[in-house]
Design a protein around this motif. Structure first.
Motif, PDB file in Angstrom:
ATOM      1  N   ALA A  59       0.868  -1.175   0.000  1.00  9.82           N
ATOM      2  CA  ALA A  59       0.000   0.000   0.000  1.00  9.82           C
ATOM      3  C   ALA A  59       0.906   1.225   0.000  1.00  9.82           C
ATOM      4  O   ALA A  59       1.942   1.244   0.666  1.00  9.82           O
ATOM      5  N   PHE A  60       0.504   2.230  -0.747  1.00 11.47           N
ATOM      6  CA  PHE A  60       1.281   3.459  -0.847  1.00 11.47           C
ATOM      7  C   PHE A  60       0.407   4.620  -0.381  1.00 11.47           C
ATOM      8  O   PHE A  60      -0.712   4.791  -0.864  1.00 11.47           O
ATOM      9  N   VAL A  61       0.939   5.399   0.555  1.00 10.80           N
ATOM     10  CA  VAL A  61       0.207   6.522   1.129  1.00 10.80           C
ATOM     11  C   VAL A  61       0.631   7.788   0.386  1.00 10.80           C
ATOM     12  O   VAL A  61       1.798   8.168   0.406  1.00 10.80           O
ATOM     13  N   HIS A  62      -0.331   8.402  -0.290  1.00 13.32           N
ATOM     14  CA  HIS A  62      -0.098   9.585  -1.118  1.00 13.32           C
ATOM     15  C   HIS A  62      -0.739  10.817  -0.489  1.00 13.32           C
ATOM     16  O   HIS A  62      -1.753  10.711   0.204  1.00 13.32           O
ATOM     17  N   PRO A  63      -0.179  11.995  -0.792  1.00  9.04           N
ATOM     18  CA  PRO A  63      -0.832  13.235  -0.346  1.00  9.04           C
ATOM     19  C   PRO A  63      -2.167  13.420  -1.057  1.00  9.04           C
ATOM     20  O   PRO A  63      -2.392  12.858  -2.132  1.00  9.04           O
ATOM     21  N   ARG A  64      -3.018  14.228  -0.474  1.00  6.60           N
ATOM     22  CA  ARG A  64      -4.273  14.610  -1.130  1.00  6.60           C
ATOM     23  C   ARG A  64      -4.023  15.898  -1.901  1.00  6.60           C
ATOM     24  O   ARG A  64      -3.513  16.877  -1.355  1.00  6.60           O
ATOM     25  N   SER A  65      -4.399  15.906  -3.160  1.00  2.00           N
ATOM     26  CA  SER A  65      -4.127  17.069  -4.008  1.00  2.00           C
ATOM     27  C   SER A  65      -4.860  18.314  -3.516  1.00  2.00           C
ATOM     28  O   SER A  65      -4.339  19.422  -3.617  1.00  2.00           O
ATOM     29  N   GLY A  66      -6.050  18.170  -2.960  1.00  2.00           N
ATOM     30  CA  GLY A  66      -6.794  19.316  -2.455  1.00  2.00           C
ATOM     31  C   GLY A  66      -6.091  19.989  -1.293  1.00  2.00           C
ATOM     32  O   GLY A  66      -6.017  21.217  -1.220  1.00  2.00           O
ATOM     33  N   LEU A  67      -5.559  19.201  -0.350  1.00  2.00           N
ATOM     34  CA  LEU A  67      -4.821  19.780   0.769  1.00  2.00           C
ATOM     35  C   LEU A  67      -3.555  20.475   0.277  1.00  2.00           C
ATOM     36  O   LEU A  67      -3.181  21.539   0.772  1.00  2.00           O
ATOM     37  N   ALA A  68      -2.900  19.883  -0.706  1.00  3.76           N
ATOM     38  CA  ALA A  68      -1.679  20.485  -1.239  1.00  3.76           C
ATOM     39  C   ALA A  68      -1.978  21.792  -1.958  1.00  3.76           C
ATOM     40  O   ALA A  68      -1.309  22.805  -1.736  1.00  3.76           O
ATOM     41  N   ALA A  69      -3.003  21.796  -2.801  1.00  2.00           N
ATOM     42  CA  ALA A  69      -3.318  22.987  -3.597  1.00  2.00           C
ATOM     43  C   ALA A  69      -3.886  24.121  -2.744  1.00  2.00           C
ATOM     44  O   ALA A  69      -3.507  25.280  -2.918  1.00  2.00           O
ATOM     45  N   LYS A  70      -4.767  23.793  -1.817  1.00  3.73           N
ATOM     46  CA  LYS A  70      -5.436  24.833  -1.026  1.00  3.73           C
ATOM     47  C   LYS A  70      -4.620  25.318   0.167  1.00  3.73           C
ATOM     48  O   LYS A  70      -4.704  26.488   0.539  1.00  3.73           O
ATOM     49  N   HIS A  71      -3.843  24.419   0.773  1.00  2.00           N
ATOM     50  CA  HIS A  71      -3.178  24.762   2.033  1.00  2.00           C
ATOM     51  C   HIS A  71      -1.674  24.491   2.045  1.00  2.00           C
ATOM     52  O   HIS A  71      -1.021  24.782   3.046  1.00  2.00           O
ATOM     53  N   GLY A  72      -1.142  23.881   1.000  1.00  2.00           N
ATOM     54  CA  GLY A  72       0.282  23.566   0.987  1.00  2.00           C
ATOM     55  C   GLY A  72       0.658  22.392   1.865  1.00  2.00           C
ATOM     56  O   GLY A  72       1.811  22.227   2.234  1.00  2.00           O
ATOM     57  N   VAL A  73      -0.311  21.540   2.202  1.00  2.00           N
ATOM     58  CA  VAL A  73      -0.043  20.386   3.060  1.00  2.00           C
ATOM     59  C   VAL A  73       0.296  19.185   2.188  1.00  2.00           C
ATOM     60  O   VAL A  73      -0.437  18.833   1.260  1.00  2.00           O
ATOM     61  N   THR A  74       1.413  18.552   2.511  1.00  2.00           N
ATOM     62  CA  THR A  74       1.846  17.366   1.783  1.00  2.00           C
ATOM     63  C   THR A  74       2.344  16.333   2.792  1.00  2.00           C
ATOM     64  O   THR A  74       2.272  16.557   4.004  1.00  2.00           O
ATOM     65  N   LEU A  75       2.847  15.215   2.299  1.00  2.00           N
ATOM     66  CA  LEU A  75       3.427  14.183   3.151  1.00  2.00           C
ATOM     67  C   LEU A  75       4.938  14.230   3.003  1.00  2.00           C
ATOM     68  O   LEU A  75       5.453  14.350   1.887  1.00  2.00           O
TER      69      LEU A  75
END
Length: 141
Positions: free
Chosen positions: A55-71
């Protein structure tokens, strides 16, 4: 796939749309990420993957685009033998704004894939290819 809910009040991982590759994972707690800050957040689930899968845990594109949150370690790898809670290391890349995430917010996506287990053979020379030994950025010149 076998799943153990460590937090029965959170939803099971869910696919938002038919055909989606990633199933949403949810935060077990409220967190505030200051600019540049990282935090480890549990998702309230543990899984048992069959051999030959990861299983691979990926960032959510919405959190990245709206808030700059990534993994931090995207994608995070969950091996077939791991049985502990899936946790994610979130990073706020915004330089000015804090980000608040609430318990139950979608914080990452889980992608399940079949994986091959390779046998490694040491050689003195590799066979040629069209790319050769051109590395990172070599095709953009």
């Amino acid at each position: 796939m076998l799943i153990r809910r460590l937090d029965p009040d959170l939803p099971m991982p869910t696919y938002a749309h038919p055909g989606d590759a990633g199933a949403d994972l949810y935060a077990v707690e409220d967190v505030e990420l200051l600019p540049g800050e990282r935090v480890i957040v549990g998702t309230g689930i543990a899984i048992a993957l069959p051999d030959g899968f990861a299983a691979f845990v990926h960032p959510r594109s919405g959190l990245a685009a709206k808030h700059g949150v990534t993994l931090v370690n995207a994608p995070g790898t969950v091996d077939a033998g791991y049985r502990g809670e899936i946790r994610v290391t979130l990073l706020n890349t915004d330089t000015k704004e804090a980000v608040r995430l609430r318990r139950g917010d979608r914080v990452a996506q889980l992608v399940i894939q079949r994986v091959e287990r390779a046998a490694f053979y040491e050689v003195d020379r590799l066979p040629g290819s069209a790319r050769g030994d051109g590395g990172f950025g070599s095709t953009g010149r």
